[in-house]
Design an enzyme around this catalytic site. Sequence first.
Site, PDB file in Angstrom:
ATOM      1  N   LYS A 118     -25.074 -12.240 -42.280  1.00  0.00           N
ATOM      2  CA  LYS A 118     -24.505 -13.390 -41.567  1.00  0.00           C
ATOM      3  C   LYS A 118     -25.402 -14.605 -41.751  1.00  0.00           C
ATOM      4  CE  LYS A 118     -22.910 -14.835 -36.949  1.00  0.00           C
ATOM      5  NZ  LYS A 118     -22.756 -14.429 -35.529  1.00  0.00           N
ATOM      6  N   SER A 194     -18.395 -14.843 -33.413  1.00  0.00           N
ATOM      7  CA  SER A 194     -18.810 -15.725 -34.490  1.00  0.00           C
ATOM      8  C   SER A 194     -19.165 -14.993 -35.774  1.00  0.00           C
ATOM      9  CB  SER A 194     -20.025 -16.542 -34.031  1.00  0.00           C
ATOM     10  OG  SER A 194     -21.132 -15.689 -33.774  1.00  0.00           O
ATOM     11  N   SER A 218     -19.883 -11.863 -30.080  1.00  0.00           N
ATOM     12  CA  SER A 218     -19.710 -12.260 -31.482  1.00  0.00           C
ATOM     13  C   SER A 218     -19.741 -11.127 -32.489  1.00  0.00           C
ATOM     14  CB  SER A 218     -20.774 -13.295 -31.862  1.00  0.00           C
ATOM     15  OG  SER A 218     -20.512 -14.526 -31.233  1.00  0.00           O
TER      16      SER A 218
END
Length: 506
Positions: A118, A194, A218
């Site tokens: 990420k 996210s 997230s």
Amino acid sequence: MTIRSDRAGAGNIGPGVGAAPSGAQAGGAHVVPRARSGENTPADLSAERLLSAYSTGELSPVEAVEAVLARIEQDDPALNAFCLVDPDKALKAAHDSTERWRRGEPSGRLDGVPTSVKDIHLTKGWPTLKGSMASSTEGPWEEDSPVVARLREQGAVFVGKTTTPELAWKGVTDGPLTGVTRNPWDPSMTPGGSSGGSAAAIAAGMGPLATGTDGGGSIRIPASFSGICGIKPTWGLVPHYPASPFGSLAHTGPMARTVGDMALMLDVISGFDSRDWMALPTPGPGLAGAGLGENPRELVRGMRIAYSPTLGGQYVDPEVARVVADAVRVFEELGAEVEEVDPGLPDSRHDFHVLWYTGAAKATEALTDAQRELQDPGLREIIEEGLTYSAQDYLTAMATRMAMGARMGRFHETYDLLLTPSMPIVAFEAGLESPPGSDDRRWTSWAGFSYPFNMTQQPAASVPCGFSGSGLPIGLQVVGPRHSDARVLRACRAFELARPWSYHRP
């Protein structure tokens, strides 16, 4: 190495996995997904299956990485899951791994497994932009975050970095830098956020493992929306550096297609790192994945499990409620004692906002006016609100957290686990913060099953438990007391054995 940005139009629907399925209707409505038997390419294999194939010589890391890169080239134009892909570096690492396996000398527990990172986690040799146009692409990029360092030490092959909303501030994945990330089950829908890029990549077979962060859901939100599994570990089990501006709300954890992969990755990334001044001591070997086996009854035998269908009276879509209730019955069938009971948590949304919004304000305090103009408008709004809160407001929110933690501690003296829906709804239109017609723009209005357990720092996982009539995934949340990560994983594994999901693919 390719760095992707919406300045070049990233995020538009293209061919490949984004094409409408046979029989789909206009507007993104889906038929229920068909079960697909077997795997088509190495890109469809779990990390555990890849490692087994490497050990027997059935498959090489080069073949696996080539398959994943081909899948990215085919499908990512439709999904926009990656903001950076580095085929040359990935193939070089795969060749090195193949040679180690040929000699019978793998370098670690993930040697040769294609993995993505990420774009919140520092990664040596690659820019970390955190989804923000205010970030500089100039290096040097000379340091790995703890999670990336552990993965690298254990031989993981990094294929690229996945998309995130700016500073990972919301529960969907879109922003000015990289555009809109889309759901492999229906590209008109969001994969959640996210960690939406990581979730979309795994669901589409663009690598079996990815890192995620979870400050208010997230990891669990995109796991639920995208039909994969992910766990927010006990806070501090996985070290976090640089320190998050969102403080002790922010967790790092694994995202994967199977529980076995999730447990394996959590074992690898857990443990003390001196750069995280609040990290927990390194657990014993195999702590996170301890006890995972093939008999689901043995995994949950003797457990007393609480089931809260609404977690204090929150709205849940009737279709989601039915699927989750059916999933909960599986635990009864496996011999666990299940009781419908609510833990009695207070409405903590305002307190969460105080902590979250002040964190966003702190993270951006050094930006120029010109840089602020480039920000996601929603992020600017919560920053402005965050600047209105006082130290007294912050301490009041922290007091709410402490009271919630104490309540859940007492609750788990009676109940080993708590089951809830991961999300009260299925994925909605990509590019929106809240579903169409919602009377509240903020993502926290529909994420009330996730952020309370960031407030309490408990381990919480989401596993796929079924599909809506339109073919969108639904997730079951499994919550345990602090430091019970292994117990949470055992329950997830039991459910996976009883209701296998990995053969369902977009």
